[in-house]
Design a protein around this motif. Structure first.
Motif, PDB file in Angstrom:
ATOM      1  N   ILE A 162       0.845  -1.200   0.000  1.00  0.00           N
ATOM      2  CA  ILE A 162       0.000   0.000   0.000  1.00  0.00           C
ATOM      3  C   ILE A 162       0.876   1.244   0.000  1.00  0.00           C
ATOM      4  O   ILE A 162       0.661   2.184  -0.780  1.00  0.00           O
ATOM      5  CB  ILE A 162      -0.937   0.002   1.221  1.00  0.00           C
ATOM      6  CG1 ILE A 162      -1.623  -1.360   1.395  1.00  0.00           C
ATOM      7  CG2 ILE A 162      -1.951   1.137   1.092  1.00  0.00           C
ATOM      8  CD1 ILE A 162      -2.409  -1.830   0.214  1.00  0.00           C
ATOM      9  N   PHE A 163       1.877   1.263   0.890  1.00  0.00           N
ATOM     10  CA  PHE A 163       2.821   2.385   0.931  1.00  0.00           C
ATOM     11  C   PHE A 163       3.490   2.581  -0.427  1.00  0.00           C
ATOM     12  O   PHE A 163       3.610   3.709  -0.918  1.00  0.00           O
ATOM     13  CB  PHE A 163       3.891   2.119   2.000  1.00  0.00           C
ATOM     14  CG  PHE A 163       3.538   2.599   3.370  1.00  0.00           C
ATOM     15  CD1 PHE A 163       4.114   3.741   3.895  1.00  0.00           C
ATOM     16  CD2 PHE A 163       2.635   1.908   4.153  1.00  0.00           C
ATOM     17  CE1 PHE A 163       3.798   4.192   5.171  1.00  0.00           C
ATOM     18  CE2 PHE A 163       2.317   2.332   5.425  1.00  0.00           C
ATOM     19  CZ  PHE A 163       2.900   3.483   5.941  1.00  0.00           C
ATOM     20  N   ILE A 164       3.942   1.488  -1.015  1.00  0.00           N
ATOM     21  CA  ILE A 164       4.689   1.571  -2.278  1.00  0.00           C
ATOM     22  C   ILE A 164       3.809   2.119  -3.402  1.00  0.00           C
ATOM     23  O   ILE A 164       4.205   3.033  -4.135  1.00  0.00           O
ATOM     24  CB  ILE A 164       5.245   0.183  -2.657  1.00  0.00           C
ATOM     25  CG1 ILE A 164       6.293  -0.267  -1.631  1.00  0.00           C
ATOM     26  CG2 ILE A 164       5.870   0.211  -4.055  1.00  0.00           C
ATOM     27  CD1 ILE A 164       6.727  -1.706  -1.791  1.00  0.00           C
ATOM     28  N   LYS A 165       2.608   1.557  -3.554  1.00  0.00           N
ATOM     29  CA  LYS A 165       1.719   1.993  -4.634  1.00  0.00           C
ATOM     30  C   LYS A 165       1.333   3.464  -4.460  1.00  0.00           C
ATOM     31  O   LYS A 165       1.271   4.215  -5.444  1.00  0.00           O
ATOM     32  CB  LYS A 165       0.463   1.125  -4.664  1.00  0.00           C
ATOM     33  CG  LYS A 165       0.715  -0.351  -4.987  1.00  0.00           C
ATOM     34  CD  LYS A 165       1.177  -0.573  -6.410  1.00  0.00           C
ATOM     35  CE  LYS A 165       0.048  -0.486  -7.394  1.00  0.00           C
ATOM     36  NZ  LYS A 165       0.472  -0.876  -8.763  1.00  0.00           N
ATOM     37  N   GLN A 166       1.074   3.871  -3.231  1.00  0.00           N
ATOM     38  CA  GLN A 166       0.698   5.267  -3.003  1.00  0.00           C
ATOM     39  C   GLN A 166       1.870   6.202  -3.293  1.00  0.00           C
ATOM     40  O   GLN A 166       1.683   7.300  -3.815  1.00  0.00           O
ATOM     41  CB  GLN A 166       0.199   5.443  -1.565  1.00  0.00           C
ATOM     42  CG  GLN A 166      -1.166   4.814  -1.326  1.00  0.00           C
ATOM     43  CD  GLN A 166      -1.724   5.124   0.054  1.00  0.00           C
ATOM     44  OE1 GLN A 166      -0.988   5.188   1.029  1.00  0.00           O
ATOM     45  NE2 GLN A 166      -3.031   5.292   0.141  1.00  0.00           N
ATOM     46  N   ASP A 212      10.828   5.500  -8.698  1.00  0.00           N
ATOM     47  CA  ASP A 212      10.708   4.137  -9.204  1.00  0.00           C
ATOM     48  C   ASP A 212      11.145   3.182  -8.092  1.00  0.00           C
ATOM     49  O   ASP A 212      11.393   3.593  -6.955  1.00  0.00           O
ATOM     50  CB  ASP A 212      11.513   3.928 -10.480  1.00  0.00           C
ATOM     51  CG  ASP A 212      13.015   4.140 -10.274  1.00  0.00           C
ATOM     52  OD1 ASP A 212      13.465   4.270  -9.118  1.00  0.00           O
ATOM     53  OD2 ASP A 212      13.752   4.171 -11.278  1.00  0.00           O
ATOM     54  N   GLY A 213      11.241   1.882  -8.417  1.00  0.00           N
ATOM     55  CA  GLY A 213      11.566   0.903  -7.392  1.00  0.00           C
ATOM     56  C   GLY A 213      12.910   1.140  -6.738  1.00  0.00           C
ATOM     57  O   GLY A 213      13.059   0.998  -5.513  1.00  0.00           O
ATOM     58  N   SER A 235       8.241  16.339  -0.328  1.00  0.00           N
ATOM     59  CA  SER A 235       8.345  15.954   1.088  1.00  0.00           C
ATOM     60  C   SER A 235       7.437  14.770   1.410  1.00  0.00           C
ATOM     61  O   SER A 235       7.767  13.937   2.264  1.00  0.00           O
ATOM     62  CB  SER A 235       7.993  17.143   1.986  1.00  0.00           C
ATOM     63  OG  SER A 235       6.670  17.605   1.721  1.00  0.00           O
ATOM     64  N   SER A 236       6.303  14.671   0.708  1.00  0.00           N
ATOM     65  CA  SER A 236       5.387  13.546   0.957  1.00  0.00           C
ATOM     66  C   SER A 236       6.045  12.219   0.596  1.00  0.00           C
ATOM     67  O   SER A 236       5.857  11.204   1.283  1.00  0.00           O
ATOM     68  CB  SER A 236       4.099  13.719   0.147  1.00  0.00           C
ATOM     69  OG  SER A 236       4.381  13.868  -1.239  1.00  0.00           O
ATOM     70  N   VAL A 237       6.852  12.205  -0.471  1.00  0.00           N
ATOM     71  CA  VAL A 237       7.566  10.989  -0.861  1.00  0.00           C
ATOM     72  C   VAL A 237       8.599  10.627   0.194  1.00  0.00           C
ATOM     73  O   VAL A 237       8.762   9.445   0.555  1.00  0.00           O
ATOM     74  CB  VAL A 237       8.245  11.187  -2.231  1.00  0.00           C
ATOM     75  CG1 VAL A 237       9.179  10.014  -2.546  1.00  0.00           C
ATOM     76  CG2 VAL A 237       7.198  11.329  -3.330  1.00  0.00           C
ATOM     77  N   ILE A 238       9.301  11.622   0.709  1.00  0.00           N
ATOM     78  CA  ILE A 238      10.293  11.382   1.768  1.00  0.00           C
ATOM     79  C   ILE A 238       9.630  10.756   2.990  1.00  0.00           C
ATOM     80  O   ILE A 238      10.143   9.789   3.568  1.00  0.00           O
ATOM     81  CB  ILE A 238      11.002  12.691   2.169  1.00  0.00           C
ATOM     82  CG1 ILE A 238      11.709  13.320   0.959  1.00  0.00           C
ATOM     83  CG2 ILE A 238      11.988  12.432   3.302  1.00  0.00           C
ATOM     84  CD1 ILE A 238      12.818  12.490   0.384  1.00  0.00           C
ATOM     85  N   TRP A 239       8.484  11.277   3.374  1.00  0.00           N
ATOM     86  CA  TRP A 239       7.786  10.740   4.555  1.00  0.00           C
ATOM     87  C   TRP A 239       7.294   9.319   4.315  1.00  0.00           C
ATOM     88  O   TRP A 239       7.339   8.481   5.213  1.00  0.00           O
ATOM     89  CB  TRP A 239       6.625  11.657   4.941  1.00  0.00           C
ATOM     90  CG  TRP A 239       7.067  12.879   5.682  1.00  0.00           C
ATOM     91  CD1 TRP A 239       7.019  14.175   5.252  1.00  0.00           C
ATOM     92  CD2 TRP A 239       7.646  12.911   6.991  1.00  0.00           C
ATOM     93  NE1 TRP A 239       7.535  15.018   6.197  1.00  0.00           N
ATOM     94  CE2 TRP A 239       7.922  14.280   7.280  1.00  0.00           C
ATOM     95  CE3 TRP A 239       7.955  11.942   7.945  1.00  0.00           C
ATOM     96  CZ2 TRP A 239       8.498  14.681   8.488  1.00  0.00           C
ATOM     97  CZ3 TRP A 239       8.531  12.346   9.145  1.00  0.00           C
ATOM     98  CH2 TRP A 239       8.792  13.689   9.411  1.00  0.00           C
ATOM     99  N   ALA A 257       2.417   6.910  -6.956  1.00  0.00           N
ATOM    100  CA  ALA A 257       1.430   7.838  -7.515  1.00  0.00           C
ATOM    101  C   ALA A 257       1.742   9.304  -7.199  1.00  0.00           C
ATOM    102  O   ALA A 257       1.159  10.204  -7.807  1.00  0.00           O
ATOM    103  CB  ALA A 257       0.038   7.492  -6.983  1.00  0.00           C
ATOM    104  N   LEU A 258       2.682   9.548  -6.293  1.00  0.00           N
ATOM    105  CA  LEU A 258       2.961  10.915  -5.847  1.00  0.00           C
ATOM    106  C   LEU A 258       3.907  11.679  -6.763  1.00  0.00           C
ATOM    107  O   LEU A 258       3.813  12.898  -6.869  1.00  0.00           O
ATOM    108  CB  LEU A 258       3.542  10.902  -4.426  1.00  0.00           C
ATOM    109  CG  LEU A 258       2.592  10.475  -3.307  1.00  0.00           C
ATOM    110  CD1 LEU A 258       3.357  10.372  -1.999  1.00  0.00           C
ATOM    111  CD2 LEU A 258       1.439  11.468  -3.183  1.00  0.00           C
TER     112      LEU A 258
END
Length: 308
Positions: free
Chosen positions: A27-31, A40-41, A225-229, A34-35
């Motif tokens: 769930i964390f990864i898919k969300q 990428d992986g 910042s959302s990706v970092i969190w 999308a940000l």
């Protein structure tokens, strides 16, 4: 050894919490994907392991007394196991999630106990009995049913089979890791081995990121910042915390009992995917999921009886 009721309850609680947190990984990864298009992986794996590394270094430090008298060969096997199980297998999983749903990813990964049985039978030239063949047929048949339904109903980005191949390869790599771990745990100690193996995986992941990214530091600074969190959440909430809880559960219940409780993982991931990713499984996919879980549990129970 008889387990007291309080110890059983605490161990079960840790096992359930660990299963739940591990189930949130996809769930964390898919969300996070999308940000930002920058993610990428490889990038997300780097964020995850960078966040987790300090905690695993602490585990290594507090358990360093176990490292005395360990042979060079055992250190080399440990390094290989850490890279195989928590770097390579995880990277394959993260890449696969770029192309398939979180629900399907979790069902494919759940095949790893059957893979350990198959590989063990090939390595040690032991014939599988009828019950084991039936369990493997159920688990793989159920998985294929879910795969075909997803491919037919909602093919993702045209790379569906690439994604499933990545995730299945991840399950194979993790099964190989599990086959390597029992003698290493005896020599290094469970906590020390976990800290060392995951530290090796963190270093491997960050090295991969640094070598494959033209400007690795600049890219991290460009991320929202959302990706970092989310990356920090993957590192602590989905990696460090459930790993520690699983170790606590194993100490109280044993590996087999903890694995039995963890079998709720695929269902939790599917429910979370429905709630947070708007994924939906039709009736045939739920049937396939049930067949997968029943087959894997038959294998797990058989392995538990053989150990006794």
């Amino acid at each position: 050894m008889k387990i007291s009721l309080s110890s059983f309850q605490i161990g079960s609680f840790f096992a359930l919490c660990s299963a739940f947190l591990f189930s949130t990984k996809a769930i964390f990864i898919k969300q996070t994907y999308a940000l930002s298009p920058l993610v990428d992986g490889t990038v997300l794996m780097a964020l995850r392991m960078l966040s987790a590394l300090p905690f695993f270094l602490l585990i290594c430090w507090f358990n360093r007394h176990h490292n005395q008298g360990i042979k060079k060969k055992d250190w080399l096997i440990l390094i290989f196991a850490g890279l195989l199980g928590y770097y390579f297998a995880s990277w394959l999983d993260f890449m696969g999630l770029m192309f398939i749903s979180a629900s399907l990813e979790r069902i494919i990964l759940f095949l790893y106990p059957t893979l350990t049985v198959i590989v063990s039978s090939l390595l040690y030239k032991q014939k599988l009995d009828v019950k084991s063949f039936f369990a493997i047929f159920l688990s793989y048949g159920g998985t294929v049913l879910v795969m075909l339904q997803e491919h037919n109903n909602a093919p993702i980005q045209g790379n569906f089979w690439l994604g499933t191949s990545f995730v299945f390869a991840s399950a194979v790599a993790f099964a190989g890791y599990l086959l390597l771990t029992p003698p290493l745990i005896k020599k290094f100690g469970s906590w020390n081995f976990t800290g060392l193996a995951l530290t090796v995986a963190c270093i491997g992941t960050l090295t991969h990121y640094a070598l494959s990214t033209p400007h690795p530091i600049q890219l991290l600074l460009q991320l929202p910042s959302s990706v970092i969190w989310y990356g920090i959440g993957l590192g602590f909430l989905v990696t460090v915390l459930p790993t520690v809880m699983l170790m606590q559960s194993i100490e109280r219940l044993g590996a087999s009992q903890s694995a039995m409780i963890a079998s709720i993982g695929p269902v939790l991931t599917i429910l979370l995917a429905v709630a947070f990713l708007n994924e939906h499984l039709n009736m045939w996919q739920w049937v396939g999921c049930l067949l997968n879980i029943v087959g894997v549990m038959m294998i797990t129970l058989k392995k538990k009886r053989l150990k006794h």
